[in-house]
Design a protein around this motif. Structure first.
Motif: not given
Length: 171
Positions: A15-16, A21, A47-48, A50, A55, A57, A66, A69, A124
């Motif tokens: 993801l990073e 993100l 959605t992603l 984390d 998050r 998107k 957001e 979780r 996600g």
């Protein structure tokens, strides 16, 4: 079905590294809008997931960037490559006390297709939500999964563009 811990660190690293993100993406906005319109639902999200948050998107029909979780339906979606469907959230003990079910926007139906980036790495979901119970056919699942594949392609394309820009700036 895998557990939340399986591949979690690798998933978060990807993801990073992909930059997924970061900021909005008009291609993802268009896919989200298409999903909402195609399935005739009031809400569609990309959605992603984390470490602590979900998050958003891209969104149609819900203004949120957001969610925690631990209340996110998409946390369940990323456990499998299959489309995850909750026909009636009030009838499902896992979700009946969720704040999004009991309060605004009073959700009742969820269908989410995982964003399968690599084998066992799901970033996600592309999900659709409704305020009434609903059936979701195998054909509907296939169509949502195909749209999710397009989301993953868009994320991968953005990553390649970013790498190309980085490479060009170094030479």
């Amino acid at each position: 079905m895998t557990s939340l811990a399986d591949h979690e660190e690798e998933r978060l690293r990807i993801l990073e590294e992909t930059g997924a993100l970061a900021g909005p993406d008009p291609v993802l906005d268009a896919i989200c809008r298409e999903a909402r319109d195609h399935f005739s639902v009031p809400i569609a999200l990309i959605t992603l997931v984390d470490r602590q948050k979900l998050r958003v998107k891209a969104a149609q029909g819900l203004s949120v960037s957001e969610l925690p979780r631990d209340t996110a339906f998409c946390t369940y979606t990323i456990l499998s490559d299959d489309v995850f469907v909750i026909p009636d959230m009030l009838a499902d003990e896992r979700f009946r006390s969720n704040p999004l079910v009991l309060g605004q926007p009073h959700l009742r139906f969820y269908a989410g297709a995982p964003l399968a980036y690599l084998r066992d790495i799901r970033l996600g979901s592309l999900c659709i939500l409704e305020t009434r119970p609903r059936r979701f056919s195998p054909g509907d699942k296939a169509e949502l999964a195909e749209m999710a594949d397009r989301v993953v392609t868009a994320i991968a394309t953005q990553e390649l563009k970013a790498l190309g820009t980085l490479f060009a700036s170094r030479h």
